[in-house]
Design a protein around this motif. Structure first.
Motif, PDB file in Angstrom:
ATOM      1  N   GLY A 119      -9.918   7.662   2.936  1.00 31.61           N
ATOM      2  CA  GLY A 119      -9.997   7.653   1.476  1.00 31.61           C
ATOM      3  C   GLY A 119     -10.078   6.241   0.940  1.00 31.61           C
ATOM      4  N   HIS A 120      -9.310   5.332   1.553  1.00 32.80           N
ATOM      5  CA  HIS A 120      -9.353   3.920   1.140  1.00 32.80           C
ATOM      6  C   HIS A 120     -10.752   3.341   1.375  1.00 32.80           C
ATOM      7  N   LYS A 121     -11.347   3.669   2.517  1.00 30.41           N
ATOM      8  CA  LYS A 121     -12.710   3.193   2.790  1.00 30.41           C
ATOM      9  C   LYS A 121     -13.697   3.765   1.774  1.00 30.41           C
ATOM     10  N   MET A 122     -13.528   5.053   1.444  1.00 29.59           N
ATOM     11  CA  MET A 122     -14.424   5.674   0.467  1.00 29.59           C
ATOM     12  C   MET A 122     -14.269   5.033  -0.912  1.00 29.59           C
ATOM     13  N   ASP A 123     -13.033   4.723  -1.288  1.00 29.85           N
ATOM     14  CA  ASP A 123     -12.796   4.055  -2.570  1.00 29.85           C
ATOM     15  C   ASP A 123     -13.439   2.669  -2.594  1.00 29.85           C
ATOM     16  N   GLN A 124     -13.369   1.942  -1.472  1.00 33.16           N
ATOM     17  CA  GLN A 124     -13.997   0.630  -1.404  1.00 33.16           C
ATOM     18  C   GLN A 124     -15.516   0.735  -1.531  1.00 33.16           C
ATOM     19  N   LEU A 125     -16.115   1.695  -0.828  1.00 33.07           N
ATOM     20  CA  LEU A 125     -17.568   1.873  -0.906  1.00 33.07           C
ATOM     21  C   LEU A 125     -18.000   2.270  -2.310  1.00 33.07           C
ATOM     22  N   THR A 126     -17.217   3.107  -2.957  1.00 39.54           N
ATOM     23  CA  THR A 126     -17.534   3.514  -4.321  1.00 39.54           C
ATOM     24  C   THR A 126     -17.468   2.324  -5.268  1.00 39.54           C
ATOM     25  N   ALA A 127     -16.455   1.482  -5.095  1.00 41.24           N
ATOM     26  CA  ALA A 127     -16.322   0.291  -5.938  1.00 41.24           C
ATOM     27  C   ALA A 127     -17.480  -0.679  -5.695  1.00 41.24           C
ATOM     28  N   LEU A 155       4.742  19.002  -5.162  1.00 38.72           N
ATOM     29  CA  LEU A 155       5.172  17.980  -6.118  1.00 38.72           C
ATOM     30  C   LEU A 155       4.669  16.593  -5.732  1.00 38.72           C
ATOM     31  N   VAL A 156       4.748  16.271  -4.459  1.00 40.81           N
ATOM     32  CA  VAL A 156       4.298  14.950  -4.005  1.00 40.81           C
ATOM     33  C   VAL A 156       2.781  14.816  -4.163  1.00 40.81           C
ATOM     34  N   SER A 157       2.051  15.911  -3.996  1.00 45.02           N
ATOM     35  CA  SER A 157       0.600  15.823  -4.200  1.00 45.02           C
ATOM     36  C   SER A 157       0.278  15.425  -5.638  1.00 45.02           C
ATOM     37  N   GLY A 158       1.102  15.837  -6.584  1.00 47.62           N
ATOM     38  CA  GLY A 158       0.916  15.407  -7.970  1.00 47.62           C
ATOM     39  C   GLY A 158       1.442  14.009  -8.233  1.00 47.62           C
ATOM     40  N   LEU A 159       2.445  13.588  -7.468  1.00 45.93           N
ATOM     41  CA  LEU A 159       3.036  12.265  -7.660  1.00 45.93           C
ATOM     42  C   LEU A 159       2.228  11.143  -7.019  1.00 45.93           C
ATOM     43  N   LEU A 160       1.129  11.472  -6.376  1.00 44.85           N
ATOM     44  CA  LEU A 160       0.292  10.430  -5.782  1.00 44.85           C
ATOM     45  C   LEU A 160      -0.319   9.529  -6.847  1.00 44.85           C
ATOM     46  N   SER A 172       0.821  -1.203   0.000  1.00 46.13           N
ATOM     47  CA  SER A 172       0.000   0.000   0.000  1.00 46.13           C
ATOM     48  C   SER A 172       0.859   1.260   0.000  1.00 46.13           C
ATOM     49  N   LEU A 173       2.116   1.144   0.413  1.00 47.17           N
ATOM     50  CA  LEU A 173       3.019   2.290   0.371  1.00 47.17           C
ATOM     51  C   LEU A 173       3.520   2.560  -1.036  1.00 47.17           C
ATOM     52  N   THR A 174       3.626   1.515  -1.836  1.00 43.86           N
ATOM     53  CA  THR A 174       4.170   1.675  -3.182  1.00 43.86           C
ATOM     54  C   THR A 174       3.116   1.582  -4.268  1.00 43.86           C
ATOM     55  N   SER A 175       1.880   1.240  -3.920  1.00 40.32           N
ATOM     56  CA  SER A 175       0.831   1.140  -4.934  1.00 40.32           C
ATOM     57  C   SER A 175       0.184   2.516  -5.140  1.00 40.32           C
ATOM     58  N   VAL A 176      -0.558   2.633  -6.212  1.00 38.64           N
ATOM     59  CA  VAL A 176      -1.257   3.877  -6.520  1.00 38.64           C
ATOM     60  C   VAL A 176      -2.597   3.872  -5.775  1.00 38.64           C
ATOM     61  N   PRO A 177      -2.848   4.882  -4.951  1.00 42.07           N
ATOM     62  CA  PRO A 177      -4.126   4.905  -4.224  1.00 42.07           C
ATOM     63  C   PRO A 177      -5.292   5.221  -5.161  1.00 42.07           C
ATOM     64  N   GLY A 178      -6.498   4.963  -4.662  1.00 42.80           N
ATOM     65  CA  GLY A 178      -7.699   5.234  -5.438  1.00 42.80           C
ATOM     66  C   GLY A 178      -7.932   6.725  -5.619  1.00 42.80           C
ATOM     67  N   THR A 179      -8.885   7.060  -6.450  1.00 45.26           N
ATOM     68  CA  THR A 179      -9.151   8.453  -6.806  1.00 45.26           C
ATOM     69  C   THR A 179      -9.494   9.310  -5.593  1.00 45.26           C
ATOM     70  N   LEU A 180     -10.409   8.850  -4.760  1.00 39.33           N
ATOM     71  CA  LEU A 180     -10.815   9.649  -3.613  1.00 39.33           C
ATOM     72  C   LEU A 180      -9.684   9.781  -2.596  1.00 39.33           C
ATOM     73  N   THR A 181      -8.912   8.738  -2.431  1.00 42.83           N
ATOM     74  CA  THR A 181      -7.763   8.792  -1.528  1.00 42.83           C
ATOM     75  C   THR A 181      -6.751   9.817  -2.027  1.00 42.83           C
ATOM     76  N   ARG A 182      -6.497   9.804  -3.323  1.00 45.52           N
ATOM     77  CA  ARG A 182      -5.551  10.775  -3.900  1.00 45.52           C
ATOM     78  C   ARG A 182      -6.040  12.198  -3.706  1.00 45.52           C
ATOM     79  N   ARG A 183      -7.318  12.413  -3.909  1.00 44.43           N
ATOM     80  CA  ARG A 183      -7.865  13.768  -3.752  1.00 44.43           C
ATOM     81  C   ARG A 183      -7.721  14.257  -2.317  1.00 44.43           C
TER      82      ARG A 183
END
Length: 150
Positions: free
Chosen positions: A115-123, A66-71, A5-16
């Motif tokens: 954010g992870h919980k929100m992404d799961q509920l959205t999915a 920069l890191v906010s864009g690299l998420l 989870s540290l190296t994977s790309v988070p979901g859309t809501l988590t990134r936002r």
């Protein structure tokens, strides 16, 4: 958090959420750099470090942006944790930054977990079978909605 989870790309809501947190943090650390510089100037700047403190604050603020864009890339979350560690390290120069680091570190963790919980509920909602009516609207139609006998 697992290593994946540290190296994977988070979901859309988590990134936002996480990016919003980092943008707020960037403004705060920039102002922290200004405060550190001004406190050093007020002390007479005996070692000539005032500008170094300012540029350090600016660099950390730019890094947050920069890191906010690299998420969107693998490892973006890990870089975000690195920004949190650097913010805590800035407390060596300005002790009040320890409070900032704790607040934004907790906010960063909260954004990632919720954010992870929100992404799961959205999915789950997206994969659920679709119905014509919204939940809880299984009652009879309103009299005005019925066809009229002309």
């Amino acid at each position: 958090m697992t290593n994946s989870s540290l190296t994977s790309v988070p979901g859309t809501l988590t990134r936002r959420l996480a990016a919003t947190s980092l943008i707020g943090q960037s403004m705060t650390v920039f102002f922290g750099g200004l405060v550190a510089r001004q406190l050093e100037v007020a002390a007479g700047d005996p070692d000539g470090r005032a500008d170094t403190y300012l540029f350090g604050g600016i660099a950390l603020a730019v890094l947050c942006i920069l890191v906010s864009g690299l998420l969107r890339r693998p490892g973006g979350v890990l870089l975000g944790w690195g920004v949190q560690a650097l913010t805590l390290a800035s407390a060596v120069v300005l002790p009040a930054m320890a409070i900032v680091a704790v607040i934004f570190g907790a906010l960063w963790w909260l954004c990632l977990s919720q954010g992870h919980k929100m992404d799961q509920l959205t999915a789950e909602r997206a994969s659920a079978p679709h119905t014509d009516s919204a939940p809880g609207t299984d009652h009879a139609p309103h009299p005005d909605d019925r066809p009229k006998d002309d």
